[in-house]
Scaffold this active site. Structure first.
Site, short mmCIF file in Angstrom:
data_model
loop_
_atom_site.label_atom_id
_atom_site.label_comp_id
_atom_site.label_asym_id
_atom_site.label_seq_id
_atom_site.Cartn_x
_atom_site.Cartn_y
_atom_site.Cartn_z
N LYS A 1 8.30 -3.33 2.58
CA LYS A 1 7.81 -2.95 3.90
C LYS A 1 7.68 -4.22 4.73
O LYS A 1 6.90 -5.11 4.41
CB LYS A 1 6.45 -2.24 3.80
CG LYS A 1 5.90 -1.78 5.15
CD LYS A 1 4.57 -1.06 4.97
CE LYS A 1 3.99 -0.59 6.29
NZ LYS A 1 2.70 0.10 6.12
N ARG B 1 1.40 2.80 16.22
CA ARG B 1 0.02 2.34 16.46
C ARG B 1 -0.70 3.29 17.40
O ARG B 1 -1.89 3.56 17.25
CB ARG B 1 0.04 0.91 17.03
CG ARG B 1 0.82 -0.08 16.16
CD ARG B 1 -0.02 -0.74 15.11
NE ARG B 1 0.80 -1.38 14.09
CZ ARG B 1 1.34 -2.60 14.17
NH1 ARG B 1 1.17 -3.32 15.26
NH2 ARG B 1 2.05 -3.09 13.18
N ARG C 1 -0.05 -8.32 10.65
CA ARG C 1 -0.06 -8.05 9.21
C ARG C 1 0.93 -8.92 8.44
O ARG C 1 1.38 -8.56 7.37
CB ARG C 1 0.24 -6.56 8.98
CG ARG C 1 -0.84 -5.66 9.56
CD ARG C 1 -0.46 -4.20 9.49
NE ARG C 1 -1.58 -3.39 9.98
CZ ARG C 1 -1.45 -2.23 10.60
NH1 ARG C 1 -0.24 -1.74 10.82
NH2 ARG C 1 -2.51 -1.57 11.02
N LYS D 1 11.16 0.11 4.31
CA LYS D 1 10.64 0.43 5.64
C LYS D 1 10.58 -0.84 6.49
O LYS D 1 10.02 -1.83 6.02
CB LYS D 1 9.23 1.05 5.51
CG LYS D 1 8.59 1.47 6.83
CD LYS D 1 7.20 2.05 6.61
CE LYS D 1 6.56 2.47 7.92
NZ LYS D 1 5.20 3.01 7.75
N SER E 1 8.80 4.80 13.87
CA SER E 1 8.50 5.24 15.23
C SER E 1 9.33 4.55 16.29
O SER E 1 9.80 5.18 17.25
CB SER E 1 7.01 5.03 15.52
OG SER E 1 6.66 3.64 15.39
N TYR F 1 10.99 11.62 11.85
CA TYR F 1 10.26 12.54 12.72
C TYR F 1 11.15 13.68 13.21
O TYR F 1 10.65 14.64 13.81
CB TYR F 1 9.67 11.76 13.91
CG TYR F 1 8.69 10.70 13.45
CD1 TYR F 1 7.40 11.06 13.07
CD2 TYR F 1 9.07 9.36 13.35
CE1 TYR F 1 6.50 10.10 12.63
CE2 TYR F 1 8.17 8.41 12.91
CZ TYR F 1 6.90 8.77 12.54
OH TYR F 1 6.02 7.82 12.07
#
Length: 325
Positions: A198, A208, A219, A250, A276, A315
């Site tokens: 990731k 977010r 992060r 990811k 996203s 999605y």
């Protein structure tokens, strides 16, 4: 002209192309990520992800039922607590009455084993600082203290009916800790979907908003550096050794090279998450008439499958499933 190879012979008609296609895309290979938010009485649009919504538990169940009927392979559920319920330790994440665990129980009761119910096993949605773990006194993320919280969260999700737990926090040792914690409480049959590779990506932006993130800083001390390739294989090997049942790369579309290498090496099924930002880019271009929406969606999903993903989180899972019937 004679004596030359003619690959075009196998492209002449739709039937011929279908016959020799090397990669397939089927509804069962698609997983729909879904957001359930506390305090809602119906779905709420996410502005940066047109067509995607935060759900109440009731609307979540309705949308989940429609997705399962369409044939999607699974559902990945993210919980969004009320802002006032967030704290430094993400207490709501392991509370049986927290929004995510309530939603999992309801979904488990309504869809049962008709689909694979997955839960995001990470603290970022639930902490007031927005990080994926517990903070040390100096403000850094405390890896080992975070593992304890992941175990508590995993047990709560397993008890609520999740089939697979999405270990997405990128803490060292997270898969092994969760596996031991589950087994010791009688949840040996609950699987772990390990986010093995990731990356700290700029493409997470719309997510977010979707989870009401309270992130302060970034992060990069725990998610992978986009510059690194070999590190992904190291992470994969560690997760496999710790007992991962499925592994993930990811994001997907900007990391197809990583996905291919992980798929070539993994001894368990491989998933990839079309995140996203990837969704938002295709949506925005299609809205402006710059690309064909349906064609771009299906091509993007096929590219992820071609690179080696057995499972694709997207999605568009439910919508694409209708097209693929």
């Amino acid at each position: 002209m004679t004596g030359i190879d003619r690959p075009r012979r196998l492209r002449r008609t739709p039937a011929m192309r279908r016959l020799v296609a090397e990669t397939s895309l089927e509804p069962r290979q698609l997983v729909l990520p879904m957001f359930v938010a506390d305090g809602l009485d119906g779905p709420r649009d996410i502005s940066s992800m047109p067509g995607v919504q935060q759900h109440s538990i009731d609307s979540l169940c309705k949308a989940a039922d429609a997705a399962v009927t369409a044939g999607v392979g699974g559902l990945m559920i993210f919980g969004v607590p009320k802002p006032e319920d967030k704290d430094a330790n993400g207490t709501q994440a392991s509370d049986p009455d927290g929004i995510l665990n309530r939603a999992l129980r309801r979904l488990s009761a309504e869809v049962g084993d008709a689909t694979v119910l997955m839960a995001d096993t990470c603290l970022d949605e639930f902490t007031d600082h927005g990080h994926c773990g517990v903070l040390a006194a100096d403000g850094s993320v405390d890896n080992d203290a975070t593992l304890d919280r992941y175990v508590e969260m995993a047990r709560a999700q397993a008890a609520a009916g999740a089939h697979l737990l999405g270990a997405s926090g990128m803490m060292d040792g997270q898969v092994g800790a969760i596996r031991l914690g589950l087994d010791s409480e009688g949840f040996a049959d609950t699987g772990i979907l390990a986010y093995a590779a990731k990356y700290a990506s700029a493409f997470y932006g719309p997510f977010r908003e979707a989870v009401g993130s309270s992130l302060q800083g970034d992060r990069r001390t725990y998610q992978q550096d986009p510059a690194n390739r070999r590190e992904a294989i190291r992470e994969l090997d560690l997760d496999l050794a710790e007992g991962a049942d499925i592994v993930m790369v990811k994001p997907a579309m900007s990391y197809l090279d990583i996905l291919r290498e992980v798929a070539d090496r993994s001894t368990v099924p491989v998933s990839a998450y079309q995140i996203s930002g990837e969704y938002a880019m295709i949506t925005a271009a299609a809205e402006r008439g710059w690309i064909d929406r349906r064609g771009a969606i299906l091509e993007s999903l096929l590219s992820i499958r071609r690179a080696g993903a057995d499972i694709v989180l997207t999605y568009w899972a439910a919508e694409a499933a209708h097209w693929l019937v």
